[in-house]
Design a protein around this motif. Sequence first.
Motif, PDB file in Angstrom:
ATOM      1  N   TYR A   1      -6.609  -1.180   4.970  1.00  0.00           N
ATOM      2  CA  TYR A   1      -5.359  -1.938   4.883  1.00  0.00           C
ATOM      3  C   TYR A   1      -4.245  -1.053   4.350  1.00  0.00           C
ATOM      4  N   GLN A   2      -3.025  -1.355   4.777  1.00  0.00           N
ATOM      5  CA  GLN A   2      -1.825  -0.756   4.216  1.00  0.00           C
ATOM      6  C   GLN A   2      -0.722  -1.802   4.266  1.00  0.00           C
ATOM      7  N   TRP A   3      -0.150  -2.093   3.067  1.00  0.00           N
ATOM      8  CA  TRP A   3       0.913  -3.098   2.975  1.00  0.00           C
ATOM      9  C   TRP A   3       2.264  -2.408   3.108  1.00  0.00           C
ATOM     10  N   TYR A   4       3.230  -3.153   3.718  1.00  0.00           N
ATOM     11  CA  TYR A   4       4.569  -2.627   3.957  1.00  0.00           C
ATOM     12  C   TYR A   4       5.619  -3.595   3.426  1.00  0.00           C
ATOM     13  N   ARG A   5       6.709  -3.021   2.907  1.00  0.00           N
ATOM     14  CA  ARG A   5       7.858  -3.800   2.433  1.00  0.00           C
ATOM     15  C   ARG A   5       9.058  -3.391   3.278  1.00  0.00           C
ATOM     16  N   ASN A   6       9.564  -4.341   4.089  1.00  0.00           N
ATOM     17  CA  ASN A   6      10.683  -4.053   5.003  1.00  0.00           C
ATOM     18  C   ASN A   6      10.397  -2.827   5.876  1.00  0.00           C
ATOM     19  N   GLY A   7       9.147  -2.703   6.333  1.00  0.00           N
ATOM     20  CA  GLY A   7       8.768  -1.642   7.245  1.00  0.00           C
ATOM     21  C   GLY A   7       8.359  -0.347   6.581  1.00  0.00           C
ATOM     22  N   ALA A   8       8.529  -0.223   5.262  1.00  0.00           N
ATOM     23  CA  ALA A   8       8.158   1.006   4.556  1.00  0.00           C
ATOM     24  C   ALA A   8       6.844   0.780   3.812  1.00  0.00           C
ATOM     25  N   ALA A   9       5.926   1.764   3.925  1.00  0.00           N
ATOM     26  CA  ALA A   9       4.629   1.633   3.272  1.00  0.00           C
ATOM     27  C   ALA A   9       4.806   1.518   1.759  1.00  0.00           C
ATOM     28  N   ILE A  10       4.052   0.590   1.143  1.00  0.00           N
ATOM     29  CA  ILE A  10       4.072   0.409  -0.307  1.00  0.00           C
ATOM     30  C   ILE A  10       3.023   1.331  -0.909  1.00  0.00           C
ATOM     31  N   SER A  11       3.431   2.225  -1.755  1.00  0.00           N
ATOM     32  CA  SER A  11       2.517   3.212  -2.342  1.00  0.00           C
ATOM     33  C   SER A  11       1.377   2.521  -3.091  1.00  0.00           C
ATOM     34  N   GLY A  12       0.135   2.939  -2.770  1.00  0.00           N
ATOM     35  CA  GLY A  12      -1.047   2.416  -3.448  1.00  0.00           C
ATOM     36  C   GLY A  12      -1.521   1.068  -2.969  1.00  0.00           C
ATOM     37  N   ALA A  13      -0.776   0.405  -2.072  1.00  0.00           N
ATOM     38  CA  ALA A  13      -1.164  -0.936  -1.607  1.00  0.00           C
ATOM     39  C   ALA A  13      -2.085  -0.801  -0.409  1.00  0.00           C
ATOM     40  N   ARG A  14      -3.345  -0.457  -0.689  1.00  0.00           N
ATOM     41  CA  ARG A  14      -4.313  -0.167   0.367  1.00  0.00           C
ATOM     42  C   ARG A  14      -5.558  -1.044   0.288  1.00  0.00           C
ATOM     43  N   TYR A  15      -5.396  -2.230  -0.269  1.00  0.00           N
ATOM     44  CA  TYR A  15      -6.537  -3.145  -0.379  1.00  0.00           C
ATOM     45  C   TYR A  15      -6.256  -4.412   0.403  1.00  0.00           C
ATOM     46  N   ARG A  16      -7.260  -5.250   0.472  1.00  0.00           N
ATOM     47  CA  ARG A  16      -7.093  -6.464   1.268  1.00  0.00           C
ATOM     48  C   ARG A  16      -6.092  -7.412   0.608  1.00  0.00           C
ATOM     49  N   THR A  17      -5.979  -7.346  -0.730  1.00  0.00           N
ATOM     50  CA  THR A  17      -5.040  -8.207  -1.432  1.00  0.00           C
ATOM     51  C   THR A  17      -3.891  -7.376  -1.988  1.00  0.00           C
ATOM     52  N   TYR A  18      -2.760  -8.085  -2.224  1.00  0.00           N
ATOM     53  CA  TYR A  18      -1.585  -7.404  -2.775  1.00  0.00           C
ATOM     54  C   TYR A  18      -0.835  -8.394  -3.646  1.00  0.00           C
ATOM     55  N   ARG A  19      -0.499  -7.948  -4.882  1.00  0.00           N
ATOM     56  CA  ARG A  19       0.242  -8.803  -5.805  1.00  0.00           C
ATOM     57  C   ARG A  19       1.733  -8.495  -5.667  1.00  0.00           C
ATOM     58  N   LEU A  20       2.513  -9.555  -5.482  1.00  0.00           N
ATOM     59  CA  LEU A  20       3.949  -9.408  -5.299  1.00  0.00           C
ATOM     60  C   LEU A  20       4.610  -8.967  -6.592  1.00  0.00           C
ATOM     61  N   THR A  21       5.589  -8.048  -6.470  1.00  0.00           N
ATOM     62  CA  THR A  21       6.337  -7.534  -7.615  1.00  0.00           C
ATOM     63  C   THR A  21       7.817  -7.817  -7.418  1.00  0.00           C
ATOM     64  N   ALA A  22       8.594  -7.483  -8.436  1.00  0.00           N
ATOM     65  CA  ALA A  22      10.035  -7.713  -8.372  1.00  0.00           C
ATOM     66  C   ALA A  22      10.668  -6.971  -7.205  1.00  0.00           C
ATOM     67  N   ALA A  23      10.083  -5.828  -6.834  1.00  0.00           N
ATOM     68  CA  ALA A  23      10.640  -5.053  -5.721  1.00  0.00           C
ATOM     69  C   ALA A  23      10.532  -5.787  -4.391  1.00  0.00           C
TER      70      ALA A  23
END
Length: 544
Positions: free
Chosen positions: A330-352
Amino acid sequence: MASSEAQAPDTEVSAAAVTVRPAAFTGVVWSNGVTGTPAVGQELSVGTPQWENSASQGALAYQWFRGTLAIGAATTARYTVTVADVGQKLWAKVTLSAPGFTSVELSSVQATGVSATFATAPVPTVSGTARVGQVQTANAGTWAPGGAVLSYQWYRGTAAIAGAVGRTYTTAAADYAKALKVRVRATKAGFVTVDRFSAARIIAAGSIAATKPLTVVGTHRYGNTVKVSQGWPAGTTIRYQWYRNGVAIKGGTGYALYFNASYIGSRVNVKVTVSKPGYATRSVTTAAVTVGRALINLKTAPRITGATSSGSVLTANPGTYSPAPSAYAYQWYRNGAAISGARYRTYRLTAADNGRSITVRVSASLIYSDTRVTMSPALKLPVWAVTVLRGDGTYRVGTQIKPGLYKSTGGSFCYWARLRGFSGNVSDINANDIVSGVTYVQILPGDVGFESDGCGAWTTVPSTGARATSITRDGTYRVGIDILPGTYYGFASEDFCYWETLSGFTGTFDEIYDNDIPSGWIVVTIPSWAKGFEVHGCGTLTRG
């Protein structure tokens, strides 16, 4: 002669009777020969008789005979031989007659009628490629006289080819390396039938032409079978040889080939050899194609589940595939840009992530297969409230707080002011208010300062709200977001009840569209176009 003896007077004397006979032609001379060739179409003639007493008027009559039968209308000294005369005895009778003369009949010699011969009987030629499978065409030339019926017969060596009696002939396998020629036969009534043979030509091996292009159908990937697609003339023998990286595959002699794991990365092609009696053997080789890994087919796309509030955990549903993958990445993206370290099935939302679009890329893998990479649909996050000011004080606009719409956490006595300066004079106040409960303020780009006292913390404004139909606390509400528009009912149980509808949140009087200080039973209509609604001391208001 009469008697000279004397007769008695009155006695009648008669002479003896004399018979007068016709005169005879004398000195008749005539050659009974027939001049000319007794062939059909040729002219025969006989000469003119002569006689001594030619001064006497005489007449000549002619009659030609075929055997013993007179030929109708053939009554001159000349006669043209016809088809009916072939094999017959032809002769002429000449009758010499004159008044007072005994007619004289003269007969010519006999000539046997024969068939004519063609004046021009050319040697035929043959055109066309001298190969097996090619059309050969006989060119008979020009025969004279015209009107001849021409027929054809093709020969292989000295033997006539059965059924090959047309002007054209398509060479067969049996003609390979043989001498081919054609006989042209000319026939015409009254003419001698004539045969003419062309020069012989040696027939070379034919060329096998494909009736359909040679291709390999199927996907060159692990686990698949590819097959040869082709078309050749009937009677063709086909042989196959498959190659891997240019080396013949042992046992690879069928029209199909299965790709096991050992073929991955190899370049594979096939050579097809075709043969047919009377034809040159032909080989065709396809272009080499690299065998790839198997494909993982997507059945349902990945998707994101979970709450969209700040700090919530999102979960990636990887989707479904065929065949089923053995692992996922898995790789999570924010507005099309890869989120550093977000490579797991789950992702916790942050202020960013506030107000951003979140997607997840799922990489499905399986042994001997290409990794299938699929992006989920975007999950658009709402705008969350972010604390900007945490306490009382005066703040510089542009550095400590930016222009925009803000919401207070509320207090029982909240004073705020938008400032144009920091002298402390009333003239420095652009707008101000004293409120209780939650409130909104629109800080404008022209403001230089903002003062807050007793209002708690100030936060950014979320894009969503409760869309409530009941108002239970004092404060300022956004219409259509915090509360729904409509007509609300209530009872003012406190001594002082005040409400107002607003077209904005700058705190200026011109933004107050309507207001009231009711007592007792309350009915207030909040229009849908209104931006805000402020209420104090009116108790609970419920939309009807």
